[in-house]
Enzyme design. Structure first.
Site, PDB file in Angstrom:
ATOM      1  N   GLY A  35       0.821  -1.323  -0.029  1.00  0.00           N
ATOM      2  CA  GLY A  35       0.168   0.040  -0.091  1.00  0.00           C
ATOM      3  C   GLY A  35       0.878   1.345   0.219  1.00  0.00           C
ATOM      4  O   GLY A  35       0.686   2.175  -0.730  1.00  0.00           O
ATOM      5  N   GLU A  85      -3.244  -1.994  -7.000  1.00  0.00           N
ATOM      6  CA  GLU A  85      -2.387  -2.802  -6.076  1.00  0.00           C
ATOM      7  C   GLU A  85      -3.245  -4.187  -5.982  1.00  0.00           C
ATOM      8  O   GLU A  85      -4.426  -4.240  -6.018  1.00  0.00           O
ATOM      9  CB  GLU A  85      -2.395  -2.061  -4.776  1.00  0.00           C
ATOM     10  N   LYS A 130      19.618 -12.111   2.453  1.00  0.00           N
ATOM     11  CA  LYS A 130      19.345 -13.150   1.534  1.00  0.00           C
ATOM     12  C   LYS A 130      18.489 -12.750   0.362  1.00  0.00           C
ATOM     13  O   LYS A 130      17.201 -12.507   0.557  1.00  0.00           O
ATOM     14  CB  LYS A 130      19.020 -14.532   2.066  1.00  0.00           C
ATOM     15  N   THR A 131      18.898 -12.982  -0.907  1.00  0.00           N
ATOM     16  CA  THR A 131      17.877 -12.685  -1.903  1.00  0.00           C
ATOM     17  C   THR A 131      17.375 -13.638  -2.619  1.00  0.00           C
ATOM     18  O   THR A 131      16.419 -13.614  -3.300  1.00  0.00           O
ATOM     19  CB  THR A 131      18.653 -12.077  -3.188  1.00  0.00           C
ATOM     20  N   PRO A 191      14.679 -15.948  -1.732  1.00  0.00           N
ATOM     21  CA  PRO A 191      13.172 -15.844  -1.730  1.00  0.00           C
ATOM     22  C   PRO A 191      12.763 -14.826  -2.703  1.00  0.00           C
ATOM     23  O   PRO A 191      11.841 -15.041  -3.269  1.00  0.00           O
ATOM     24  CB  PRO A 191      13.036 -15.463  -0.419  1.00  0.00           C
ATOM     25  N   LYS A 248      23.165  -7.999  -7.295  1.00  0.00           N
ATOM     26  CA  LYS A 248      22.999  -9.385  -7.436  1.00  0.00           C
ATOM     27  C   LYS A 248      21.427  -9.759  -7.958  1.00  0.00           C
ATOM     28  O   LYS A 248      21.147 -10.294  -8.722  1.00  0.00           O
ATOM     29  CB  LYS A 248      23.002 -10.066  -6.129  1.00  0.00           C
ATOM     30  N   CYS A 273     -16.516  11.060  16.784  1.00  0.00           N
ATOM     31  CA  CYS A 273     -17.598  10.294  16.766  1.00  0.00           C
ATOM     32  C   CYS A 273     -18.069   9.597  18.066  1.00  0.00           C
ATOM     33  O   CYS A 273     -18.745  10.566  18.845  1.00  0.00           O
ATOM     34  CB  CYS A 273     -17.348   9.109  15.769  1.00  0.00           C
ATOM     35  N   LEU A 274     -17.811   8.325  18.307  1.00  0.00           N
ATOM     36  CA  LEU A 274     -18.038   7.969  19.696  1.00  0.00           C
ATOM     37  C   LEU A 274     -17.611   8.868  20.707  1.00  0.00           C
ATOM     38  O   LEU A 274     -18.355   9.347  21.798  1.00  0.00           O
ATOM     39  CB  LEU A 274     -17.575   6.578  19.922  1.00  0.00           C
ATOM     40  N   HIS A 299     -15.671  11.971  11.091  1.00  0.00           N
ATOM     41  CA  HIS A 299     -14.084  11.365  11.214  1.00  0.00           C
ATOM     42  C   HIS A 299     -13.141  12.380  10.691  1.00  0.00           C
ATOM     43  O   HIS A 299     -13.063  12.057   9.454  1.00  0.00           O
ATOM     44  CB  HIS A 299     -14.276  10.063  10.674  1.00  0.00           C
ATOM     45  N   GLU A 323     -10.293  12.510  10.891  1.00  0.00           N
ATOM     46  CA  GLU A 323      -9.019  11.790  10.470  1.00  0.00           C
ATOM     47  C   GLU A 323      -8.830  11.427   9.043  1.00  0.00           C
ATOM     48  O   GLU A 323      -7.849  11.309   8.596  1.00  0.00           O
ATOM     49  CB  GLU A 323      -8.675  10.723  11.191  1.00  0.00           C
TER      50      GLU A 323
HETATM   51  N1  GLN Z   1     -21.241   3.733  17.711  1.00  0.00           N
HETATM   52  C1  GLN Z   1     -21.548   4.982  17.502  1.00  0.00           C
HETATM   53  C2  GLN Z   1     -22.682   5.113  16.501  1.00  0.00           C
HETATM   54  O1  GLN Z   1     -22.915   4.015  15.914  1.00  0.00           O
HETATM   55  C3  GLN Z   1     -20.393   5.998  17.181  1.00  0.00           C
HETATM   56  C4  GLN Z   1     -19.646   5.160  15.952  1.00  0.00           C
HETATM   57  C5  GLN Z   1     -18.200   5.616  15.620  1.00  0.00           C
HETATM   58  O2  GLN Z   1     -17.442   6.323  16.499  1.00  0.00           O
HETATM   59  N2  GLN Z   1     -17.645   5.500  14.412  1.00  0.00           N
HETATM   60  O3  GLN Z   1     -23.149   6.047  16.312  1.00  0.00           O
END
Ligand code: GLN
Length: 529
Positions: A17, A140, A187-188, A190, A223, A379-380, A505, A507
């Site tokens: 990846g 990939e 070691k090459t 593999p 090699k 989220c949670l 989210h 992130e």
């Molecule tokens: N379990 C919670 C919900 O379904 C939060 C989900 C999460 O954090 N992605 O709303």
């Protein structure tokens, strides 16, 4: 159409990846638009219902497809949004085959793996390329060459090269060279065998990327070049590095981008990786360490929160801070108390499902609020923030989420009316990108620097609006809502340096070259504290 196929040999888990994504980053820096796809051998239709401990996090794209963490690498490295065309499993491919077969689309023919399934894979690669509008697709292939379940995928890409020509389809093969302690050498054999395996399937690799746990010296490269019959510049050493963001820079030190451009019959252009070099500089120069307690259910595997960890780390680097993330088990906090959280500059409660560890997370949120420690809820983590506030400030000791106690009286987090009756588990959540309006003058507005944002979601439950006036009156601000004002998307505590959470989210949209504002804000607040 131009395609780069990435296959792997010797071992799984050596970073196909990251290899594909790094190639993408280099070619993007050469001025090309890149699209990426992953084809996996397993039968789950998507990774959405797979256990994060076993499979790592579920990465959600803007269009709401549940994919795996490699798609996250792609987005982060090529700084481009992936789509439903990016993530394919054998399960998903076969689902489509069966649908077509039931509709009679095969006109009475015998439906077979080699011809029909392989053709569908080629179709998906072509569609991915065309619909993305990219100049180059990087594909990939999951697993390692020789895995039974991936044979049909290898055959599909072999046919693709046959169809489109060697100047349009290029193969990069990633191998691992083990270190033998007794003779103190890499070691090459593999790796050589793996190239032979690939050739026995009709694929001649153009590039060999050589992974090792230590520097791969010139003699090993020579090699492999000799034994595998590849020009020396086509054998690229790839030692394990401190940070995965060094990989594109390291590959390009061996002019991999130029070799690939040549193989694909593109003109040579300037490849400017200075932004990646700057990132690597920041990473190497970050001296000050700040510790974040990540209070969650899955503490045993970093991959379960991969994008979040990366998002926090790159936000730290931007400020020349090295972020140390300690996973603190929420269940341990329940047993041992919040003293476990002493010494941390910030507390983060990440996403999650199910009742395990919930009480410990609520304790962590209370600890952060009362001690004015920067808190970031994802989220949670935002639902936890609301539950904690309802219990300890609004005075509802039984406050909870419908998810945890469906019969509880004070469900400050619940399923909305129109969501009830959704029973099937796969793909029934609120998924993908949603617009959100931020409140003027809020911390959220200050951090994002604008009044309208879009973030990706993956959850079922929502804030219960019946409680909204009470929350707001006591200083719990709903600072971001869906554009119709119905769904609480961002929440924050007024009288606190940085206690903010989002139902989304963030992130999933943080990129190494563009750290996410909520994370940068969190790090800044930690610095001040
Ligand atoms: N379990 C919670 C919900 O379904 C939060 C989900 C999460 O954090 N992605 O709303």
């Amino acid at each position: 159409m131009k395609v780069i196929c990435v296959t792997g040999g010797v071992l799984s888990g050596i970073g196909k990846g990251i290899t594909g994504a790094s190639i993408g980053a280099i070619l993007k820096a050469a001025g090309y638009q890149i699209f990426m796809q992953k084809f996996d051998g397993y039968l789950n239709v998507d990774p959405g219902t797979m256990n994060p401990i076993e499979h790592g996090e579920v990465f959600v794209t803007d269009d709401g497809t549940e994919t795996d963490l490699d798609i996250g690498h792609y987005e982060r490295y090529i700084d481009t949004n992936m789509t439903k065309n990016s993530s394919w499993t054998t399960g998903r491919i076969y689902q489509e085959i069966f649908e077509r077969e039931r509709k009679g689309e095969y006109l009475g023919k015998t439906v077979q793996v080699i011809s029909h399934v392989a053709s569908l894979v080629k179709e998906k690669i072509k569609e991915g390329f065309t619909q993305s509008g990219a100049d180059i697709s990087i594909v990939e292939i999951g697993g390692t060459v020789g895995d039974m379940e991936n044979e049909y995928l290898i055959e599909s890409v072999r046919q693709l090269r046959q169809e489109l020509g060697a100047e349009n389809v290029v193969f990069v093969h990633l191998v691992y060279v083990p270190y033998l302690g007794a003779s103190k050498e890499l070691k090459t054999k593999p790796a050589q065998n793996s190239v032979r395996d690939l050739r026995s399937r009709g694929i001649d690799p153009d590039i060999l990327v050589v992974r090792a746990d230590m520097p791969v010296e010139e003699d090993i490269i020579r090699k492999l070049s000799l034994m595998c019959g590849l020009p020396i510049q086509c054998v690229i050493p790839s030692a394990t590095v401190k940070s995965i963001y060094e990989v594109p820079v390291n590959y390009q030190k061996h002019v991999l981008g130029n070799t690939l451009l040549q193989a694909l019959h593109f003109p040579q252009t300037q490849i400017d990786l200075s932004k990646w070099e700057q990132l690597v500089d920041h990473i190497q120069n970050a001296k000050e360490v700040k510790k974040i307690a990540m209070v969650g259910k899955y503490v045993s595997l970093e991959d379960a929160y991969y994008s979040l960890n990366e998002g926090l780390k790159v936000a730290g680097y931007r400020k020349d801070i090295k972020i140390q993330i300690d996973f603190v088990s929420a269940e341990e906090i329940e047993k041992q108390g919040t003293d476990m959280l002493l010494g941390y500059s910030g507390i983060c409660v990440p996403g999650g499902f199910g009742t395990r560890g919930i009480e410990g997370m609520v304790m962590a949120a209370q600890f952060a609020r009362e001690n004015k420690i920067p808190y970031l809820g994802i989220c949670l983590g935002s639902q936890i923030m609301a539950i904690e506030f309802a219990r300890n400030v609004l005075g509802y000791p039984d406050a909870t989420s419908e998810e945890f106690f469906p019969d509880a009286q004070h469900q400050v987090i619940h399923l909305m009316e129109h969501q009830k009756g959704i029973e099937k588990k796969g793909g029934t959540m609120r998924l993908g990108s949603y617009d959100c309006a931020l409140t003027k003058g809020s911390l959220a507005e200050k951090v994002y620097g604008k009044l309208q944002i879009a973030e990706r979601h993956r959850h079922r439950y929502e804030f219960n609006n019946a409680y909204r006036p009470e929350f707001e009156e006591k200083g719990f601000l709903i600072s971001g809502t869906s554009l119709d004002g119905e769904l609480a998307e961002v929440v924050e505590i007024k009288d606190h340096p940085y206690m903010i959470a989002t139902q989304a989210h963030p992130e999933l949209k943080s990129r190494p070259l563009h750290p996410h504002p909520l994370f940068v804000g969190f790090i800044e607040a930690m610095k001040g504290g």
